[in-house]
Design an enzyme around this catalytic site. Structure first.
Site, PDB file in Angstrom:
ATOM      1  N   PRO A  10       0.798  -1.227   0.000  1.00 54.29           N
ATOM      2  CG  PRO A  10      -0.131  -1.121   2.123  1.00 54.29           C
ATOM      3  CD  PRO A  10       0.531  -2.065   1.165  1.00 54.29           C
ATOM      4  CG  ASN A  11      -0.362   4.351   1.162  1.00 52.97           C
ATOM      5  OD1 ASN A  11      -1.308   4.834   0.542  1.00 52.97           O
ATOM      6  ND2 ASN A  11      -0.479   3.884   2.385  1.00 52.97           N
ATOM      7  NE  ARG A  18       1.812  12.839   0.686  1.00 54.28           N
ATOM      8  CZ  ARG A  18       1.116  11.833   1.203  1.00 54.28           C
ATOM      9  NH1 ARG A  18       0.344  11.088   0.444  1.00 54.28           N
ATOM     10  NH2 ARG A  18       1.187  11.552   2.480  1.00 54.28           N
ATOM     11  CE1 TYR A  23       9.108   5.141   2.996  1.00 52.31           C
ATOM     12  CE2 TYR A  23       7.659   7.066   2.927  1.00 52.31           C
ATOM     13  CZ  TYR A  23       8.043   5.868   3.499  1.00 52.31           C
ATOM     14  OH  TYR A  23       7.360   5.387   4.592  1.00 52.31           O
ATOM     15  CG  ASN A  79       8.429  -1.893   0.386  1.00 53.01           C
ATOM     16  OD1 ASN A  79       7.832  -1.978   1.469  1.00 53.01           O
ATOM     17  ND2 ASN A  79       9.044  -0.786   0.005  1.00 53.01           N
ATOM     18  CB  ALA A  82       1.524   0.283   6.490  1.00 54.84           C
ATOM     19  CD  GLU A 103      10.541  -7.586   6.479  1.00 54.21           C
ATOM     20  OE1 GLU A 103      10.735  -8.699   7.027  1.00 54.21           O
ATOM     21  OE2 GLU A 103      10.253  -6.554   7.108  1.00 54.21           O
ATOM     22  CG  HIS A 105      11.016  -2.364   4.997  1.00 60.46           C
ATOM     23  ND1 HIS A 105       9.658  -2.335   4.774  1.00 60.46           N
ATOM     24  CD2 HIS A 105      11.268  -3.495   5.688  1.00 60.46           C
ATOM     25  CE1 HIS A 105       9.113  -3.401   5.335  1.00 60.46           C
ATOM     26  NE2 HIS A 105      10.066  -4.117   5.889  1.00 60.46           N
ATOM     27  NE  ARG A 112      10.165   6.114   8.646  1.00 65.88           N
ATOM     28  CZ  ARG A 112       9.244   5.937   7.692  1.00 65.88           C
ATOM     29  NH1 ARG A 112       9.377   4.936   6.825  1.00 65.88           N
ATOM     30  NH2 ARG A 112       8.220   6.756   7.605  1.00 65.88           N
TER      31      ARG A 112
HETATM   32  O1  CA2 Z   1      10.488   1.986   3.957  1.00 72.32           O
HETATM   33  C1  CA2 Z   1       9.652   1.306   3.347  1.00 72.32           C
HETATM   34  O2  CA2 Z   1       9.835   0.865   2.220  1.00 72.32           O
HETATM   35  C2  CA2 Z   1       8.277   1.054   3.978  1.00 72.32           C
HETATM   36  O3  CA2 Z   1       7.909  -0.296   3.674  1.00 72.32           O
HETATM   37  C3  CA2 Z   1       7.330   2.037   3.334  1.00 72.32           C
HETATM   38  C4  CA2 Z   1       5.926   2.016   3.930  1.00 72.32           C
HETATM   39  C5  CA2 Z   1       5.972   2.108   5.455  1.00 72.32           C
HETATM   40  O4  CA2 Z   1       4.679   1.965   5.992  1.00 72.32           O
HETATM   41  C6  CA2 Z   1       6.903   1.064   6.060  1.00 72.32           C
HETATM   42  O5  CA2 Z   1       6.943   1.238   7.459  1.00 72.32           O
HETATM   43  C7  CA2 Z   1       8.300   1.199   5.490  1.00 72.32           C
HETATM   44  C8  CA2 Z   1       5.101   3.196   3.416  1.00 72.32           C
HETATM   45  C9  CA2 Z   1       5.023   3.291   1.941  1.00 72.32           C
HETATM   46  C10 CA2 Z   1       4.380   4.605   1.598  1.00 72.32           C
HETATM   47  O6  CA2 Z   1       5.158   5.218   0.613  1.00 72.32           O
HETATM   48  C11 CA2 Z   1       4.952   6.541   0.339  1.00 72.32           C
HETATM   49  C12 CA2 Z   1       5.806   7.107  -0.561  1.00 72.32           C
HETATM   50  C13 CA2 Z   1       5.679   8.433  -0.874  1.00 72.32           C
HETATM   51  C14 CA2 Z   1       4.680   9.194  -0.299  1.00 72.32           C
HETATM   52  C15 CA2 Z   1       3.811   8.627   0.601  1.00 72.32           C
HETATM   53  C16 CA2 Z   1       3.938   7.280   0.911  1.00 72.32           C
END
Ligand code: CA2
Length: 151
Positions: A10-11, A18, A23, A79, A82, A103, A105, A112
């Site tokens: 997701p996301n 953003r 990221y 990946n 969340a 896995e 990230h 974090r």
């Molecule tokens: O660091 C990672 O790759 C995560 O898997 C990314 C997830 C987060 O919930 C994990 O704790 C760590 C979130 C992905 C959301 O990605 C976005 C990218 C740009 C803007 C908003 C969200």
């Protein structure tokens, strides 16, 4: 030629739009290109997917498990976003299929918030990679390629 599944949760479709401090500025399309180049270097085929839906991700792990059992798969780079921190269903899917899974990230989740420190996937993953930014995707594919016996 074996296939690598790169699955994104997701996301991750928002990548590059953003939170660049966390990221980076690469988009998911840029990540797919990185993965494609890494797979080409290792003579692997790529399936690159993203979904915001837990059940869809479960279905894709099952699909990867069937291809793993058929000897067609090098493994999965996952990946789970969340869902990493919440999903017993994804834990069970990986465990139930026995698929080789890395896995991944983008960020260093351990540096974090505390709620990102626990992963339901780590106990069923072959390896865990975090904090390398989007370059981690190519590193994970390099790692999978090193695990696959030469054809
Ligand atoms: O660091 C990672 O790759 C995560 O898997 C990314 C997830 C987060 O919930 C994990 O704790 C760590 C979130 C992905 C959301 O990605 C976005 C990218 C740009 C803007 C908003 C969200």
């Amino acid at each position: 030629m074996k296939t690598v599944y790169v699955l994104n949760g997701p996301n991750l479709n928002l990548l590059g739009t953003r939170e660049p401090a966390v990221y980076g500025s690469a988009t998911l399309a840029d990540v797919e290109r990185l993965c494609s180049e890494a797979c080409t270097r290792h003579g692997l085929a790529l399936e690159f997917r993203q979904s915001n839906h837990e059940g869809q991700l479960v279905d894709w792990i099952h699909e990867a498990g069937r291809r793993h059992a058929a000897g067609e798969l090098a493994g999965v780079v996952f990946n789970a976003g969340a869902y990493t921190h919440t999903s017993i269903a994804l834990h069970d899917a990986v465990k139930g299929t026995g698929v080789t899974l890395i896995e991944l990230h983008i960020s260093n989740v351990h540096a974090r918030e505390a709620f990102r420190h626990h992963s339901y996937l780590s106990p069923v993953a072959r390896a865990v990679l975090c904090g390398f930014g989007v370059a981690g995707y190519a590193l994970a594919i390099d790692g999978l390629a090193a695990m696959v016996p030469p054809a």
